[in-house]
Every structure is written in structure tokens, then in C-alpha cells.
Design a protein around this motif. Structure first.
Motif, PDB file in Angstrom:
ATOM      1  N   MET A 144      33.189  -7.773  22.931  1.00 43.57           N
ATOM      2  CA  MET A 144      31.792  -7.855  22.823  1.00 43.57           C
ATOM      3  C   MET A 144      30.996  -7.368  22.098  1.00 43.57           C
ATOM      4  O   MET A 144      31.186  -6.039  21.614  1.00 43.57           O
ATOM      5  N   ARG A 145      29.990  -8.002  21.282  1.00 42.42           N
ATOM      6  CA  ARG A 145      28.953  -7.048  20.480  1.00 42.42           C
ATOM      7  C   ARG A 145      27.818  -6.574  21.322  1.00 42.42           C
ATOM      8  O   ARG A 145      27.095  -7.339  21.946  1.00 42.42           O
ATOM      9  N   ILE A 146      27.825  -5.073  21.514  1.00 42.96           N
ATOM     10  CA  ILE A 146      27.124  -4.472  22.456  1.00 42.96           C
ATOM     11  C   ILE A 146      26.101  -3.575  21.678  1.00 42.96           C
ATOM     12  O   ILE A 146      26.342  -3.089  20.721  1.00 42.96           O
ATOM     13  N   VAL A 147      24.820  -3.661  22.287  1.00 43.15           N
ATOM     14  CA  VAL A 147      23.795  -2.759  22.021  1.00 43.15           C
ATOM     15  C   VAL A 147      23.833  -1.737  23.177  1.00 43.15           C
ATOM     16  O   VAL A 147      23.667  -2.164  24.476  1.00 43.15           O
ATOM     17  N   PHE A 148      23.811  -0.307  23.059  1.00 42.92           N
ATOM     18  CA  PHE A 148      24.165   0.438  24.004  1.00 42.92           C
ATOM     19  C   PHE A 148      22.706   1.419  24.160  1.00 42.92           C
ATOM     20  O   PHE A 148      22.096   1.836  23.078  1.00 42.92           O
ATOM     21  N   MET A 149      22.130   1.666  25.116  1.00 40.02           N
ATOM     22  CA  MET A 149      20.814   2.247  25.388  1.00 40.02           C
ATOM     23  C   MET A 149      21.098   3.482  26.349  1.00 40.02           C
ATOM     24  O   MET A 149      21.522   3.133  27.700  1.00 40.02           O
ATOM     25  N   GLY A 150      20.996   4.617  26.006  1.00 41.51           N
ATOM     26  CA  GLY A 150      20.977   5.929  27.001  1.00 41.51           C
ATOM     27  C   GLY A 150      20.566   6.985  26.182  1.00 41.51           C
ATOM     28  O   GLY A 150      20.219   7.066  25.009  1.00 41.51           O
ATOM     29  N   THR A 151      20.598   8.110  27.051  1.00 44.29           N
ATOM     30  CA  THR A 151      19.735   9.495  26.277  1.00 44.29           C
ATOM     31  C   THR A 151      20.835  10.668  26.881  1.00 44.29           C
ATOM     32  O   THR A 151      21.146  11.502  26.181  1.00 44.29           O
ATOM     33  N   PRO A 152      20.740  11.010  28.114  1.00 43.23           N
ATOM     34  CA  PRO A 152      21.354  12.151  28.605  1.00 43.23           C
ATOM     35  C   PRO A 152      22.810  12.357  28.583  1.00 43.23           C
ATOM     36  O   PRO A 152      23.546  11.304  28.344  1.00 43.23           O
ATOM     37  N   ASN A 153      23.394  13.369  29.215  1.00 38.23           N
ATOM     38  CA  ASN A 153      24.740  13.564  29.175  1.00 38.23           C
ATOM     39  C   ASN A 153      25.625  12.557  29.961  1.00 38.23           C
ATOM     40  O   ASN A 153      26.583  12.126  29.628  1.00 38.23           O
ATOM     41  N   PHE A 154      24.501  12.048  31.177  1.00 36.79           N
ATOM     42  CA  PHE A 154      25.135  10.954  32.170  1.00 36.79           C
ATOM     43  C   PHE A 154      25.746  10.029  31.335  1.00 36.79           C
ATOM     44  O   PHE A 154      26.528   9.123  31.723  1.00 36.79           O
ATOM     45  N   ALA A 155      25.182   9.483  30.384  1.00 39.02           N
ATOM     46  CA  ALA A 155      25.367   8.364  29.564  1.00 39.02           C
ATOM     47  C   ALA A 155      26.326   8.405  28.458  1.00 39.02           C
ATOM     48  O   ALA A 155      26.958   7.311  28.047  1.00 39.02           O
ATOM     49  N   VAL A 156      26.900   9.617  28.027  1.00 43.80           N
ATOM     50  CA  VAL A 156      27.785   9.690  27.150  1.00 43.80           C
ATOM     51  C   VAL A 156      29.205   9.161  27.469  1.00 43.80           C
ATOM     52  O   VAL A 156      29.885   8.467  26.690  1.00 43.80           O
ATOM     53  N   PRO A 157      29.760   9.660  28.682  1.00 43.39           N
ATOM     54  CA  PRO A 157      31.064   8.898  28.987  1.00 43.39           C
ATOM     55  C   PRO A 157      30.882   7.254  28.813  1.00 43.39           C
ATOM     56  O   PRO A 157      31.985   6.941  28.401  1.00 43.39           O
ATOM     57  N   THR A 158      29.789   6.625  29.119  1.00 43.05           N
ATOM     58  CA  THR A 158      29.887   5.210  28.952  1.00 43.05           C
ATOM     59  C   THR A 158      29.998   4.943  27.763  1.00 43.05           C
ATOM     60  O   THR A 158      30.703   3.813  27.227  1.00 43.05           O
ATOM     61  N   LEU A 159      29.224   5.343  26.797  1.00 46.41           N
ATOM     62  CA  LEU A 159      29.397   5.076  25.105  1.00 46.41           C
ATOM     63  C   LEU A 159      30.630   5.388  24.854  1.00 46.41           C
ATOM     64  O   LEU A 159      31.073   4.477  24.180  1.00 46.41           O
TER      65      LEU A 159
END
Length: 301
Positions: free
Chosen positions: A1-16
Motif C-alpha cells: 500500500m502507499r502509506i503516509v506515516f504520522m508519528g513523533t516519539p519513540n513509541f511510533a518508531v517500531p511501527t514505522l
């Protein structure tokens, strides 16, 4: 899929990282702008920005998503879906409507429990035995959208820091699986009557009230470890408690009961086992007491 990812702290890094590893096309990564941090108050990029740059992904850091030019630039990416994990900015309805399949959020609670900014801390403070991750279809309300997937984990004696790391990895894997099977996931509406709320932590909440029961204080210690740290004052110095045990002894609240820094609470007692003094590194209480003995009967505040 063509994704836009939105996140900021360490919590979001594994998902990216997991989305990138699953060979999705990440059109752009949105994260909050660099903020001043540390003793030197220098501008520091968010953990997500650092990870995105290491992966060779385009990074965008708008101050708001409400500006028309920002929304137009997002729409120009023609994303299939947006994946959001602790981004920290409100997504207006116009933004929610841009991706073909909408926006999915990685939320660190079992919704509708603990909607809001601090679900992990609030869950520990409340004495919950189980928490988890919810993958939710985003809508205008605060964490009110329909649920696509959930995963659970026991809280046990974990700190907020430990739970955050565990849930971040769980969320990454659950999101990858949800996207893989998106066509068969049927969104389930939340029951608003069952909702609880998780407002942002106020620093005033981290000061220990020794008239509270020892189990509540022990949960406070875990909920605020490693940051901001539950704390008390000893001889005019602020002491952060990073780890503590409940001790089945009674005494006058805020008074030490022995030379091991066991402190009486409203019910039972707390014995800190790892602390951090202002401007000092964290240390075991046994090491602290070797250099600074504390006699029984000492008052803390």
C-alpha cells in the motif's frame, strides 16, 4: 500500500520500521518539528524523524495540519492510507478524508478504555491488570473511531517505560497484520458508555502524597517511571523514586520506619529500591544509604 506515516516519539518508531520492512511504499513521514531539549536547549529532531531519515524517507514537519497548503501537499501524495502513532497533532476532517482507506491509529489501550494522551500511565494508576493495543479507524472525536484489531498483555509489575516499549512492538506487528488483512477486518463501533479518559499527565501528579495507601503509591511510582518520576523531598532535596516495594508495616505517614528508607504511608509502607536525586544519576537505595544514612523516625515531604 502507499502509506503516509504520522508519528513523533519513540513509541511510533517500531511501527514505522515494521511498515518499511513489510515493503509498503511510504510516500512521506509526518512528524512534529524539532523541539528544544536537554541542558543546552538545542533543537532536536523527533525519534521518528531520525528513523525516517535513516531509512531514506521524506520527512515533513508542519506546525499544523489545518493550513490549506499543508493539506494540498498531503493530498498530492495520493496515499492509500495514513498510519498514525502518537503523532501529537489533531487531524482535521479534511485530512482524515484524504487517504483512500482513511487513517488508522495505533492506540496504547483497549478502547474504549483510556481514550486520550496518557493511556499507559492512567491504566497503571487505576490498578488495571491488563492493557494492550487497539488499531482504530480514526474519526473526528478523540479516539472514538471503530475498532479493527486488538492485542492484550498483562500489566503485572511493569513500569510505564517498560509497557511503552512492549506495546510499541505489539502495535507495530498488529498494524502490519491489519494492513495485510484489511479487506477482511470489519470495524466494530466502540461503546461510548464504557469509555474512560486518559488526560495528559500534570507534573503536580508526580509528587507523592504519603497519606495515600502504599499500593496506590507503588502504582504511582511505576506509572511515572522513568519520566517524570514520582518524587518526595528529603532534607530539602527532591528525590525521584524509580522502583519501590510495598512493605506490610504501619507508622505515621511520611516517616521512615527503619534505616532502609522504608516510609510509612496512609496504609502500609513503601521501600524505595532505586532512586534519582536532582542532577544525579539513578542509583540503588542501598548505595545511596551507604553514603547518606537515614535514621528511623526521619520525616520526608
Amino acid at each position: 500500500m502507499r502509506i503516509v506515516f504520522m508519528g513523533t516519539p519513540n513509541f511510533a518508531v517500531p511501527t514505522l520500521r515494521a511498515l518499511h520492512g513489510a515493503a509498503h511504499e511510504i510516500a512521506a513521514v509526518y512528524t512534529q518539528p524539532p523541539r528544544k531539549a536537554g541542558r543546552g536547549k538545542k533543537l532536536q529532531a523527533s525519534p521518528v524523524q531520525k528513523e525516517a531519515e535513516a531509512l531514506g524517507l521524506e520527512v515533513r514537519s508542519p506546525e499544523t495540519l489545518r493550513a490549506e497548503d499543508v493539506q494540498a501537499a498531503l493530498a498530492a501524495l495520493e496515499p492509500d492510507i495514513a498510519v498514525v502513532a502518537a503523532y501529537g497533532l489533531i487531524l482535521p476532517q479534511k485530512v482524515l478524508d484524504i487517504p483512500k482507506h482513511g487513517c488508522l491509529n495505533v492506540h496504547a489501550s483497549l478502547l474504549p478504555a483510556w481514550r486520550g494522551a496518557a493511556p499507559i500511565q492512567r491504566s497503571i494508576l487505576a490498578g488495571d491488570t491488563v492493557t494492550g493495543i487497539t488499531i482504530m479507524q480514526m474519526e473526528k472525536g478523540l479516539d472514538t473511531g471503530p475498532i479493527l484489531a486488538m492485542a492484550r498483555t498483562p500489566i503485572d509489575d511493569k513500569t510505564a517505560g517498560e509497557l511503552t516499549e512492549e506495546l510499541a512492538e505489539m502495535g507495530a506487528q498488529l498494524m502490519v497484520g491489519t494492513l495485510r488483512d484489511l479487506a477482511i477486518h470489519r470495524p466494530i463501533a466502540q461503546d461510548d458508555k464504557e469509555a474512560t479518559h486518559a488526560p495528559k499527565i500534570d507534573k503536580a501528579e508526580s509528587r507523592i502524597d504519603w497519606t495515600a495507601g502504599a499500593r496506590a503509591i507503588e502504582r504511582q511510582v511505576r506509572a511515572f517511571a522513568p519520566k517524570p518520576g514520582a518524587w518526595f523531598e528529603l532534607d530539602g532535596e527532591r528525590v525521584r523514586v524509580l522502583e519501590a516495594q510495598v512493605i506490610g508495616r504501619e507508622g505515621k505517614p511520611a516517616t521512615t520506619l527503619d534505616d532502609e528508607l522504608t516510609i510509612a504511608c496512609g496504609y502500609a509502607a513503601i521501600r524505595p529500591t532505586r532512586i534519582q536525586r536532582a542532577g544525579k544519576p539513578a542509583m540503588d537505595v542501598a548505595d545511596f544509604l551507604r553514603g547518606k544514612p537515614i535514621a528511623a523516625g526521619t520525616r520526608v515531604h
